[in-house]
Design a protein around this motif. Structure first.
Motif, PDB file in Angstrom:
ATOM      1  N   UNK A   1      -2.964   5.574   7.907  1.00 55.75           N
ATOM      2  CA  UNK A   1      -3.964   4.650   8.465  1.00 55.75           C
ATOM      3  C   UNK A   1      -4.700   3.931   7.343  1.00 55.75           C
ATOM      4  N   UNK A   2      -5.014   4.664   6.287  1.00 58.64           N
ATOM      5  CA  UNK A   2      -5.672   4.041   5.125  1.00 58.64           C
ATOM      6  C   UNK A   2      -4.782   2.961   4.511  1.00 58.64           C
TER       7      UNK A   2
ATOM      8  N   UNK B   1       5.748   5.076   1.612  1.00 56.23           N
ATOM      9  CA  UNK B   1       5.322   6.409   2.046  1.00 56.23           C
ATOM     10  C   UNK B   1       6.083   7.453   1.230  1.00 56.23           C
ATOM     11  N   UNK B   2       5.345   8.246   0.442  1.00 59.87           N
ATOM     12  CA  UNK B   2       5.990   9.241  -0.428  1.00 59.87           C
ATOM     13  C   UNK B   2       5.995  10.595   0.271  1.00 59.87           C
TER      14      UNK B   2
ATOM     15  N   UNK C   1       0.855  -1.188   0.000  1.00 54.61           N
ATOM     16  CA  UNK C   1       0.000   0.000   0.000  1.00 54.61           C
ATOM     17  C   UNK C   1       0.886   1.232   0.000  1.00 54.61           C
ATOM     18  N   UNK C   2       0.345   2.348  -0.496  1.00 58.76           N
ATOM     19  CA  UNK C   2       1.189   3.546  -0.586  1.00 58.76           C
ATOM     20  C   UNK C   2       0.435   4.805  -0.196  1.00 58.76           C
ATOM     21  N   UNK C   3       1.206   5.808   0.199  1.00 58.63           N
ATOM     22  CA  UNK C   3       0.643   7.150   0.363  1.00 58.63           C
ATOM     23  C   UNK C   3       1.305   8.028  -0.699  1.00 58.63           C
ATOM     24  N   UNK C   4       0.732   9.206  -0.915  1.00 56.46           N
ATOM     25  CA  UNK C   4       1.179  10.052  -2.013  1.00 56.46           C
ATOM     26  C   UNK C   4       1.773  11.366  -1.522  1.00 56.46           C
ATOM     27  N   UNK C   5       2.647  11.933  -2.380  1.00 55.29           N
ATOM     28  CA  UNK C   5       3.268  13.222  -2.093  1.00 55.29           C
ATOM     29  C   UNK C   5       2.183  14.269  -1.828  1.00 55.29           C
ATOM     30  N   UNK C   6       1.187  14.308  -2.729  1.00 55.75           N
ATOM     31  CA  UNK C   6       0.039  15.193  -2.504  1.00 55.75           C
ATOM     32  C   UNK C   6      -1.068  14.333  -1.922  1.00 55.75           C
TER      33      UNK C   6
ATOM     34  N   UNK D   1       4.763  -5.080  12.940  1.00 56.15           N
ATOM     35  CA  UNK D   1       5.688  -5.851  12.078  1.00 56.15           C
ATOM     36  C   UNK D   1       5.528  -5.511  10.589  1.00 56.15           C
ATOM     37  N   UNK D   2       5.333  -4.243  10.305  1.00 58.42           N
ATOM     38  CA  UNK D   2       5.246  -3.836   8.899  1.00 58.42           C
ATOM     39  C   UNK D   2       6.639  -3.510   8.369  1.00 58.42           C
ATOM     40  N   UNK D   3       6.773  -3.571   7.050  1.00 57.45           N
ATOM     41  CA  UNK D   3       8.002  -3.131   6.389  1.00 57.45           C
ATOM     42  C   UNK D   3       7.710  -1.756   5.791  1.00 57.45           C
ATOM     43  N   UNK D   4       8.655  -0.827   5.951  1.00 55.93           N
ATOM     44  CA  UNK D   4       8.406   0.550   5.508  1.00 55.93           C
ATOM     45  C   UNK D   4       9.450   0.940   4.474  1.00 55.93           C
ATOM     46  N   UNK D   5       8.969   1.490   3.351  1.00 55.54           N
ATOM     47  CA  UNK D   5       9.872   2.022   2.319  1.00 55.54           C
ATOM     48  C   UNK D   5       9.438   3.452   2.079  1.00 55.54           C
ATOM     49  N   UNK D   6      10.316   4.405   2.370  1.00 55.64           N
ATOM     50  CA  UNK D   6       9.862   5.799   2.276  1.00 55.64           C
ATOM     51  C   UNK D   6      10.779   6.682   1.461  1.00 55.64           C
ATOM     52  N   UNK D   7      10.132   7.642   0.783  1.00 57.31           N
ATOM     53  CA  UNK D   7      10.849   8.705   0.067  1.00 57.31           C
ATOM     54  C   UNK D   7      10.754   9.927   0.964  1.00 57.31           C
ATOM     55  N   UNK D   8      11.889  10.571   1.218  1.00 48.38           N
ATOM     56  CA  UNK D   8      11.799  11.743   2.095  1.00 48.38           C
ATOM     57  C   UNK D   8      12.958  12.689   1.847  1.00 48.38           C
TER      58      UNK D   8
END
Ligand code: ATP
Length: 261
Positions: free
Chosen positions: A165-166, A177-178, A83-88, A204-211
């Motif tokens: 949360x979504x 997470x963007x 699942x992903x979140x967006x920059x905007x 126990x989630x795996x997180x990949x983020x752009x920041x």
């Protein structure tokens, strides 16, 4: 060594003559917090887009839990657990906080569209179960008190939290997470860092983020991948990346790098 959950092998994404992503390989282990950094236009969002099926890579392979993702559609990839979140921020702004979560859970709901429309037996008990689960999740994220507010009325930091949360509500194991800290003040950023670590440690989630916020990146990442002009120029632990000459050059320009060498 924990198992690999996501692996990119020689991934390229070209737009005409532009090599937005150029022969990029790396993997992410289960339970890791991995960051993807690089100057503007380096290809970070494009990497998210090829992982989530928005684009089919020009070449290369993307493996998630030992399944080759390349030809799957975004909704299928969400169902598989990304699942992903967006920059905007992309929320249903006119809907309530609770409704936003219930909708995100739809990919896991057993209830079919026909059952929902006709309110057939099973609809009410299923909706009750989903609502309870959504409320538990909102409680965990500290948003239960806001469940009946319209998403657009939440302060900015809470809208970002609602987006995360979504992403969790889809049941995903891997969250992309963007720029989750974009537009946040230092206090909100610190709270966000704690929240991301809590989600990793407790759920126990795996997180990949752009920041772009280096305090966040250096503070919570297990490992960091650095892109520049579509190419991977470095990969390693935060202290390795901080002292990496190529990374310093990409961010600050060669002159500054030479002056500080
Ligand atoms: N659909 C597209 N068509 C053509 N070019 C694109 C497309 N998507 C991205 N690009 C180009 O690919 C390159 C990488 O863009 P991308 O958005 O992945 O960079 P980014 O590292 O996420 O940048 P930022 O930090 O500014 O968000 C840019 O030159 C961009 O203009």
């Amino acid at each position: 060594m924990s198992e690999v959950i996501l692996e990119l092998k020689n991934v390229c994404m070209y737009f005409g003559g532009l090599k937005a992503v150029d022969d990029v390989s790396f993997d992410i282990k289960k339970g890791e917090i991995m960051s993807l950094i690089g100057p503007n236009g380096a290809g970070k969002t494009t990497i998210f887009n090829v992982i989530t099926g928005v684009y089919v890579p020009t070449s290369g392979e993307i493996w998630f839990k030992k399944v080759l993702l390349n030809k799957y559609k975004p909704h299928q990839i969400t169902k598989m657990g990304i699942a992903r979140t967006f920059q905007n921020i992309r929320l249903f702004k006119q809907l309530t906080v609770l409704e936003n979560i219930i909708l995100a859970m739809h990919c896991r709901r057993k209830i079919g569209v026909i059952q929902s429309v006709l309110r057939l037996p099973g609809y009410h008990s299923e909706l009750k179960k989903v609502t309870k689960r959504a409320e538990e999740l909102l409680d965990y994220m500290g948003l239960l008190g806001k469940k009946d507010e319209k998403a657009e009325n939440l302060p900015y930091g809470e809208q970002r939290k609602l987006e995360i949360t979504r992403a969790l509500a889809t049941g995903a194991d891997l969250l992309l997470l963007d720029e989750p800290a974009a537009g946040m003040n230092p206090q909100e950023t610190t709270n966000l860092m704690e929240l991301i670590e809590k989600i990793r440690n407790e759920l126990q989630k795996t997180i990949f983020l752009i920041e772009h916020d280096m305090k966040l990146v250096m503070g919570i990442s297990d490992r960091i991948v650095v892109l520049d002009y579509g190419k991977k120029i470095a990969e390693g632990l935060p202290h390795e990346i901080r002292n990496n000459k190529k990374v310093i050059e990409a961010y600050l320009g060669k002159e500054v790098a030479n002056a500080t060498a």
